[in-house]
Design an enzyme around this catalytic site. Structure first.
Site, PDB file in Angstrom:
ATOM      1  N   LYS A 269     -18.546  19.688  -2.348  1.00 27.88           N
ATOM      2  CA  LYS A 269     -19.016  18.327  -2.627  1.00 27.88           C
ATOM      3  C   LYS A 269     -17.980  17.555  -3.436  1.00 27.88           C
ATOM      4  CE  LYS A 269     -21.922  17.405  -6.230  1.00 27.88           C
ATOM      5  NZ  LYS A 269     -21.431  16.342  -7.109  1.00 27.88           N
ATOM      6  N   ASN A 270     -17.516  18.183  -4.525  1.00 28.16           N
ATOM      7  CA  ASN A 270     -16.655  17.430  -5.443  1.00 28.16           C
ATOM      8  C   ASN A 270     -15.268  17.158  -4.882  1.00 28.16           C
ATOM      9  OD1 ASN A 270     -18.738  17.206  -7.176  1.00 28.16           O
ATOM     10  ND2 ASN A 270     -17.976  18.681  -8.693  1.00 28.16           N
TER      11      ASN A 270
ATOM     12  N   ARG B  20     -22.437   8.712  -9.999  1.00 32.60           N
ATOM     13  CA  ARG B  20     -21.365   8.359 -10.927  1.00 32.60           C
ATOM     14  C   ARG B  20     -19.973   8.428 -10.303  1.00 32.60           C
ATOM     15  NH1 ARG B  20     -20.404   8.410 -16.090  1.00 32.60           N
ATOM     16  NH2 ARG B  20     -18.513   9.539 -15.550  1.00 32.60           N
TER      17      ARG B  20
ATOM     18  N   CYS C 265     -26.153   9.124 -18.127  1.00 32.59           N
ATOM     19  CA  CYS C 265     -26.392  10.174 -17.147  1.00 32.59           C
ATOM     20  C   CYS C 265     -27.136  11.274 -17.859  1.00 32.59           C
ATOM     21  CB  CYS C 265     -25.054  10.659 -16.631  1.00 32.59           C
ATOM     22  SG  CYS C 265     -25.136  12.209 -15.782  1.00 32.59           S
TER      23      CYS C 265
ATOM     24  N   ARG D  36     -21.034  10.545 -20.636  1.00 34.24           N
ATOM     25  CA  ARG D  36     -20.034  10.525 -19.571  1.00 34.24           C
ATOM     26  C   ARG D  36     -19.304   9.181 -19.448  1.00 34.24           C
ATOM     27  NH1 ARG D  36     -22.286  13.902 -14.460  1.00 34.24           N
ATOM     28  NH2 ARG D  36     -20.135  14.509 -14.257  1.00 34.24           N
ATOM     29  N   PRO D  37     -18.543   8.824 -20.480  1.00 33.25           N
ATOM     30  CA  PRO D  37     -17.823   7.550 -20.419  1.00 33.25           C
ATOM     31  C   PRO D  37     -16.668   7.580 -19.420  1.00 33.25           C
ATOM     32  CG  PRO D  37     -17.194   8.786 -22.383  1.00 33.25           C
ATOM     33  CD  PRO D  37     -18.273   9.581 -21.704  1.00 33.25           C
ATOM     34  N   ILE D  38     -16.077   6.392 -19.159  1.00 37.14           N
ATOM     35  CA  ILE D  38     -14.921   6.322 -18.247  1.00 37.14           C
ATOM     36  C   ILE D  38     -13.719   5.708 -18.967  1.00 37.14           C
ATOM     37  CG2 ILE D  38     -16.192   6.280 -16.076  1.00 37.14           C
ATOM     38  CD1 ILE D  38     -15.764   3.153 -16.185  1.00 37.14           C
TER      39      ILE D  38
ATOM     40  N   LEU E  61     -11.201   6.991 -20.397  1.00 39.13           N
ATOM     41  CA  LEU E  61      -9.881   7.565 -20.099  1.00 39.13           C
ATOM     42  C   LEU E  61      -9.360   7.035 -18.750  1.00 39.13           C
ATOM     43  CD1 LEU E  61     -10.563  11.225 -21.333  1.00 39.13           C
ATOM     44  CD2 LEU E  61      -9.444   9.370 -22.573  1.00 39.13           C
TER      45      LEU E  61
ATOM     46  N   ASP F 138     -20.461  23.583 -14.457  1.00 40.66           N
ATOM     47  CA  ASP F 138     -21.406  23.429 -13.345  1.00 40.66           C
ATOM     48  C   ASP F 138     -22.093  24.741 -12.960  1.00 40.66           C
ATOM     49  OD1 ASP F 138     -20.900  20.755 -13.248  1.00 40.66           O
ATOM     50  OD2 ASP F 138     -19.684  20.793 -11.424  1.00 40.66           O
TER      51      ASP F 138
ATOM     52  N   VAL G 214     -18.002  21.250 -22.486  1.00 39.32           N
ATOM     53  CA  VAL G 214     -17.535  20.125 -21.662  1.00 39.32           C
ATOM     54  C   VAL G 214     -18.441  18.903 -21.813  1.00 39.32           C
ATOM     55  CG1 VAL G 214     -16.944  19.376 -19.322  1.00 39.32           C
ATOM     56  CG2 VAL G 214     -16.448  21.723 -20.033  1.00 39.32           C
TER      57      VAL G 214
ATOM     58  N   ARG H  31     -28.713  16.541  -3.689  1.00 37.17           N
ATOM     59  CA  ARG H  31     -27.462  15.809  -3.923  1.00 37.17           C
ATOM     60  C   ARG H  31     -26.258  16.733  -3.749  1.00 37.17           C
ATOM     61  NH1 ARG H  31     -26.810  14.154  -9.433  1.00 37.17           N
ATOM     62  NH2 ARG H  31     -24.741  13.959  -8.576  1.00 37.17           N
TER      63      ARG H  31
HETATM   64  C1  UD1 Z   1     -16.544  16.299 -12.667  1.00 33.14           C
HETATM   65  C2  UD1 Z   1     -17.506  16.902 -11.683  1.00 33.14           C
HETATM   66  C3  UD1 Z   1     -18.687  17.550 -12.414  1.00 33.14           C
HETATM   67  C4  UD1 Z   1     -18.179  18.547 -13.444  1.00 33.14           C
HETATM   68  C5  UD1 Z   1     -17.153  17.895 -14.356  1.00 33.14           C
HETATM   69  C6  UD1 Z   1     -16.496  18.878 -15.304  1.00 33.14           C
HETATM   70  C7  UD1 Z   1     -17.333  15.479  -9.741  1.00 33.14           C
HETATM   71  C8  UD1 Z   1     -17.981  14.472  -8.869  1.00 33.14           C
HETATM   72  N1  UD1 Z   1     -18.021  15.858 -10.810  1.00 33.14           N
HETATM   73  O1  UD1 Z   1     -17.229  15.259 -13.362  1.00 33.14           O
HETATM   74  O2  UD1 Z   1     -19.490  18.214 -11.439  1.00 33.14           O
HETATM   75  O3  UD1 Z   1     -19.264  18.975 -14.250  1.00 33.14           O
HETATM   76  O4  UD1 Z   1     -16.107  17.318 -13.565  1.00 33.14           O
HETATM   77  O5  UD1 Z   1     -15.969  19.948 -14.627  1.00 33.14           O
HETATM   78  O6  UD1 Z   1     -16.254  15.968  -9.465  1.00 33.14           O
HETATM   79  N2  UD1 Z   1     -14.831  12.006 -20.587  1.00 33.14           N
HETATM   80  C9  UD1 Z   1     -14.538  11.025 -21.483  1.00 33.14           C
HETATM   81  N3  UD1 Z   1     -13.941   9.878 -21.039  1.00 33.14           N
HETATM   82  C10 UD1 Z   1     -13.591   9.712 -19.722  1.00 33.14           C
HETATM   83  C11 UD1 Z   1     -13.889  10.726 -18.806  1.00 33.14           C
HETATM   84  C12 UD1 Z   1     -14.524  11.882 -19.259  1.00 33.14           C
HETATM   85  O7  UD1 Z   1     -14.836  11.133 -22.660  1.00 33.14           O
HETATM   86  O8  UD1 Z   1     -13.033   8.660 -19.377  1.00 33.14           O
HETATM   87  C13 UD1 Z   1     -15.539  13.227 -21.039  1.00 33.14           C
HETATM   88  C14 UD1 Z   1     -16.935  13.323 -20.425  1.00 33.14           C
HETATM   89  O9  UD1 Z   1     -17.874  12.618 -21.179  1.00 33.14           O
HETATM   90  C15 UD1 Z   1     -17.192  14.799 -20.452  1.00 33.14           C
HETATM   91  C16 UD1 Z   1     -15.802  15.392 -20.223  1.00 33.14           C
HETATM   92  O10 UD1 Z   1     -14.871  14.357 -20.540  1.00 33.14           O
HETATM   93  O11 UD1 Z   1     -17.670  15.201 -21.705  1.00 33.14           O
HETATM   94  C17 UD1 Z   1     -15.569  15.908 -18.813  1.00 33.14           C
HETATM   95  O12 UD1 Z   1     -15.723  14.854 -17.902  1.00 33.14           O
HETATM   96  P1  UD1 Z   1     -14.932  14.813 -16.527  1.00 33.14           P
HETATM   97  O13 UD1 Z   1     -14.015  15.980 -16.447  1.00 33.14           O
HETATM   98  O14 UD1 Z   1     -14.337  13.461 -16.389  1.00 33.14           O
HETATM   99  O15 UD1 Z   1     -16.099  15.024 -15.494  1.00 33.14           O
HETATM  100  P2  UD1 Z   1     -16.427  14.180 -14.193  1.00 33.14           P
HETATM  101  O16 UD1 Z   1     -15.169  13.842 -13.469  1.00 33.14           O
HETATM  102  O17 UD1 Z   1     -17.389  13.097 -14.521  1.00 33.14           O
END
Ligand code: UD1
Length: 427
Positions: free
Chosen positions: A22-23, A92, A116, A121-123, A125, A304, A326, A397
């Site tokens: 999926k991912n 997301r 979420c 789960r901010p963006i 970065l 996961d 994580v 999902r």
């Molecule tokens: C992806 C996977 C999810 C998996 C996760 C960690 C997909 C669709 N989803 O999610 O299944 O659980 O990786 O292996 O591929 N963070 C920040 N700022 C950011 C981005 C992330 O602080 O801009 C933090 C998040 O809040 C979280 C951590 O970093 O605590 C990991 O997030 P991230 O690795 O980005 O996970 P996703 O890409 O959302």
């Protein structure tokens, strides 16, 4: 809404195959926005999240066609560059269209994904990386408004090895001017799969799968054809299912190297694990013991699989400390596992599990997120009597026909189709 009914106590035997990841599939679908024309993907799992990605691509003017597990995406220049709230809030990962749209068309408006169930789960970065590449980013009315004439290559050091952030910046950098270096990049196999596809499209990428990825921007990319890698989380879930239910199961069409952290923990717990080139055989000889687990970015123990592994610990001998590093709020399955009789004491990011072999009893439980749902189904396999898991749309999902795969191994599990009478649950 559909429910899953599981009668526990059946050992599992046989061979089951893993679906496509999926991912990986979601990111590959968003990567199509980087080149107009026809992209073809094989081994694409049939999942709600894949459908949601297709709907988003269609809203951007693409034509998405599925035949079995092959999906083609015919990309045309979009009439609008907006990923709207209704589409993004369902999934997301939709934020992954930001990098491709911005670098290819110089603009994108993408709804903020919002909170979420498994943490904020901010963006930030993702956005900081694009700003460092010269993008103008504004947050207005719940949307990210991004624009740039042409992104410029630069050095980006992630404070945390973010999977989505690494993917978004890697895609944005393929068409940027000059070289982008991502340091502390995430190393998940799905990032390597995405990089492999981008390279087929004509991108110049080195180091995917390591913590430093170097991308040299090119002027144009072209569509290509690709087979999605196997889903290591689905394979891991099926392996833990075999461990928790007991028996002798071969999980085929997977990549054992992607599962090393899990397999090491299962061996430590006392399970017989044999690997071949593309399969894992798990045998339960009884008396498995509790082990400690700490989640970490790949190649560490995957977050996961934390919920599913916790279910296994609930019925093993001894005490297990499960530490989630994580995500900050990923123990929502605990209260539901407790309904089955599990002895779990969660404190912040650490949960103490006191194993009760044979000590779980079926009950009605409710899924709260994708992997939590899987943990409840697995715990139900090891519980006495009947468990019904509601809100299994979470499961749909990310798992392709999990109940049929488990039933083919001998599990007593069936989906109970909703007659609509209990849909007040939706509220
Ligand atoms: C992806 C996977 C999810 C998996 C996760 C960690 C997909 C669709 N989803 O999610 O299944 O659980 O990786 O292996 O591929 N963070 C920040 N700022 C950011 C981005 C992330 O602080 O801009 C933090 C998040 O809040 C979280 C951590 O970093 O605590 C990991 O997030 P991230 O690795 O980005 O996970 P996703 O890409 O959302």
């Amino acid at each position: 809404m559909d429910k899953m009914k599981v009668v526990g106590g059946k050992a599992l035997r046989g061979t089951v195959r893993t679906s496509g990841a999926k991912n990986s599939a979601l990111k590959l679908l968003f990567a199509t926005l980087l080149a107009e024309g026809k992209h073809t993907f094989h081994n694409v799992p049939k999942l709600m999240d894949v459908d949601s990605s297709a709907t988003l691509l269609e809203s951007l003017g693409a034509i998405v066609t599925r035949k079995g597990h092959t999906v083609t995406v015919e990309v045309k220049a979009p009439g609008s560059f907006e990923a709207n709230y209704d589409l993004v809030r369902k999934m997301r990962a939709s934020i992954l269209c930001l990098g491709p749209l911005l670098t290819k068309y110089g603009q994108a408006q993408v709804s903020l994904p919002g909170g979420c169930a498994i943490g904020s789960r901010p963006i930030n970065l993702h956005l900081d990386g694009m700003k460092a590449m010269g993008a103008d980013i504004e947050l207005r009315n719940g949307y990210v408004h991004a624009s740039a004439k042409r992104l410029k290559g630069t050095n980006i050091l992630f404070e945390f090895a973010t999977v989505g952030g690494t993917e978004n910046i890697m895609m944005a950098a393929t068409l940027a001017d000059g070289v982008t270096t991502i340091e502390n990049a995430a190393k998940e196999p799905e990032i390597v799969d995405l990089a492999n596809y981008l390279v087929k499209m004509g991108a110049k990428i080195e180091g995917a799968g390591t913590s430093i990825i170097k991308i040299t921007g090119v002027d144009k990319l072209k569509p290509a054809e690709h087979t999605v890698i196997p889903d290591r989380i689905e394979a891991g879930t099926l392996i833990i299912a075999a461990a928790i239910a007991g028996g002798d199961v071969t999980v085929a069409d997977c990549v054992p190297e992607h599962l090393e952290a899990l397999l090491a923990k299962l061996r430590e717990a006392g399970y017989g694990i044999e690997t071949a080139a593309t399969s894992v055989r798990v045998r339960s000889t009884g008396g498995a013991k509790c082990v400690d687990v700490t989640t970490a970015p790949h190649p560490g123990f995957p977050t996961d699989l934390q919920a599913q592994f916790m279910a296994l610990m609930c019925v093993s001998e001894g005490v297990s400390l499960i530490t989630e590093t994580v995500f900050e709020n990923r123990f929502m399955h605990v209260t539901e596992l407790q309904r089955l009789g599990a002895d779990i004491n969660p404190k912040s990011r650490v949960a103490v599990v006191r194993g009760k072999p044979g000590g779980l009893e079926g009950a009605p439980v409710m899924a709260t997120d994708l992997r939590a749902s899987a943990s409840l189904v697995l715990a139900a396999l090891a519980s006495r009597g009947t468990t019904t898991v509601s809100r299994i749309y979470h499961l749909d999902r990310g798992y392709e026909q999990l109940e049929l795969k488990l039933a083919s191994l001998g599990a007593n599990i069936e989906r109970i189709k909703s007659d609509g009478s209990d849909d007040s649950e939706l509220a």
